[in-house]
Design an enzyme around this catalytic site. Structure first.
Site, short mmCIF file in Angstrom:
data_model
loop_
_atom_site.label_atom_id
_atom_site.label_comp_id
_atom_site.label_asym_id
_atom_site.label_seq_id
_atom_site.Cartn_x
_atom_site.Cartn_y
_atom_site.Cartn_z
N CYS A 72 -14.34 -37.19 63.93
CA CYS A 72 -13.36 -36.75 62.93
C CYS A 72 -12.27 -37.80 62.71
O CYS A 72 -11.54 -38.16 63.64
CB CYS A 72 -12.76 -35.43 63.39
SG CYS A 72 -11.21 -34.98 62.57
N CYS A 75 -8.76 -36.57 63.48
CA CYS A 75 -8.55 -36.48 64.93
C CYS A 75 -8.19 -37.84 65.51
O CYS A 75 -7.33 -37.96 66.38
CB CYS A 75 -9.80 -35.94 65.62
SG CYS A 75 -10.35 -34.31 65.05
N CYS A 195 13.12 -49.38 60.28
CA CYS A 195 12.36 -49.41 59.02
C CYS A 195 11.41 -48.22 58.89
O CYS A 195 10.53 -48.03 59.74
CB CYS A 195 11.59 -50.72 58.93
SG CYS A 195 10.27 -50.75 57.71
N CYS A 198 7.76 -49.18 58.58
CA CYS A 198 7.25 -49.65 59.88
C CYS A 198 6.88 -48.46 60.77
O CYS A 198 5.85 -48.49 61.46
CB CYS A 198 8.29 -50.51 60.58
SG CYS A 198 8.81 -51.97 59.65
#
Length: 372
Positions: A72, A75, A195, A198
């Site tokens: 998945c 996941c 940021c 970021c």
């Protein structure tokens, strides 16, 4: 959330079809071992199985459970956040005495998922202390979201801690020794802690770092460009995050990375630049260990009446060692060697976990065997 899927396979007496079925099963096993399998030990996160589920979820503690599947995608993206959560709980002795963070492979253990109405992945369930009745968790999927939820539900004040990461942290002291290494292909993220973009990239970058953890000549790295300004200035960094690629070789000029800001994009970019064959989960893909020229010889080998000449032709090509070995085994032991060897590899993988190097070796062998 991905729905469950079931595949049906028809029986056939055809040997090639039997081998194909066997190969698919073997690759699935490899996927489980590489993915979030029971062998993956994550600090602070308990792996649940039918053998221990009811012992852990027994009402003695608060329990947050992730029901996942190794294949998945969602996941895999959740995994680093859940790892951070586990580390935060494990790092707080009082909280760890009352709170369990756990996960269960509900693709392998469907009975457990069925008990709690799990129909897709990942599904998160909350079990209050004093109860074994599950409640749906519908909150955010970041470690901060989980920590806020646990603080509200348990009264324990939890804070994030630095989780283990395969991303190399750079400073002005170690930048040149790591990035300028002529043997290494290096991707560097120049970031700032404040940021927002970021922070959004961080979990994706961690996934990419883990994907290349077993590639000795590939480095995924980051540098706090707000703290260390000299090196970023050398490469014209004016905004965050900025990603630069430094190819292996004597010429270590920086090349801007302008691809997708997610794990898949970064992994694809590095595979292309470094000549590697990693998937976003860290597993080798189906092309690893293979050669187009050798594949062509392998496909003609079984039906050929002049096998010795094909072996001689293969021996002249680069990367032919295992191809030639398989050819020799087929000559000595018969055409059924391929299916028997594949079954042998499958049994080894099914019995126990293996080192990352051994898994890589097995995967390349499976890839080559699939061409005969």
């Amino acid at each position: 959330i991905f729905p469950f899927t079931r595949k049906k396979q028809k029986r056939t007496g055809n040997k090639r079809m039997q081998f194909t079925i066997l190969l698919v099963a073997l690759i699935a096993i490899i996927g489980l071992v590489y993915g979030q399998a029971p062998e993956d030990v994550v600090q602070g996160v308990v792996e649940l199985t039918p053998n221990n589920f009811d012992d852990v979820v027994n009402g003695d503690k608060y329990v947050l459970v992730e029901f996942y599947a190794p294949w998945c995608g969602h996941c895999k993206h959740l995994a680093p956040e859940f790892k951070k959560l586990g580390a935060a709980v494990a790092g707080n002795a009082r909280a760890a005495a009352e709170i369990v963070i756990a996960k269960v492979n509900a693709d392998s253990h469907r009975d457990i998922g069925g008990r709690f109405g799990v129909k897709g992945f990942p599904t998160l369930k909350w079990f209050k202390k004093g109860s074994t009745e599950a409640e749906d968790y519908n909150g955010g999927r970041t470690s901060d979201d989980f920590l806020q939820f646990l603080t509200e539900k348990t009264g324990h004040r939890l804070a994030a801690v630095a989780a283990p990461s395969d991303v190399v942290v750079l400073t002005e002291a170690n930048f040149d020794s790591i990035v300028m290494d002529s043997d290494k292909d290096v991707l560097v993220e120049f970031y700032a802690p404040w940021c927002g973009h970021c922070k959004k990239l961080a979990p994706e970058y961690d996934i990419a770092g883990t994907a290349f953890a077993n590639e000795k000549n590939v480095v995924i790295a980051k540098m706090d460009a707000d703290k260390f300004k000299v090196v970023p200035g050398r490469y014209g960094v004016t905004g965050f995050p900025t990603l630069k690629f430094f190819a292996a070789g004597a010429d270590k000029d920086a090349v801007a990375y302008n691809g997708a800001r997610d794990a898949n994009g970064i992994v694809d970019f590095m595979n292309e630049k470094a000549g590697t064959f990693r998937g976003v989960d860290g597993a080798l893909n189906d092309n690893a260990g293979r050669s187009a020229a050798l594949d062509k010889i392998a496909k003609n080998f079984v039906a050929s009446s002049d096998r010795e000449s094909l072996i001689a032709k293969a021996e002249k090509l680069e990367g032919s060692r295992y191809y030639v070995k398989v050819m020799g085994k087929i000559v000595a032991k018969g055409d059924e060697y391929v299916s028997k060897e594949s079954a042998r590899l499958g049994r080894i993988l099914a019995k126990a976990s293996a080192s990352a190097d051994r898994l890589d070796n097995m995967k390349t062998r499976v890839n080559v065997l699939s061409q005969f």
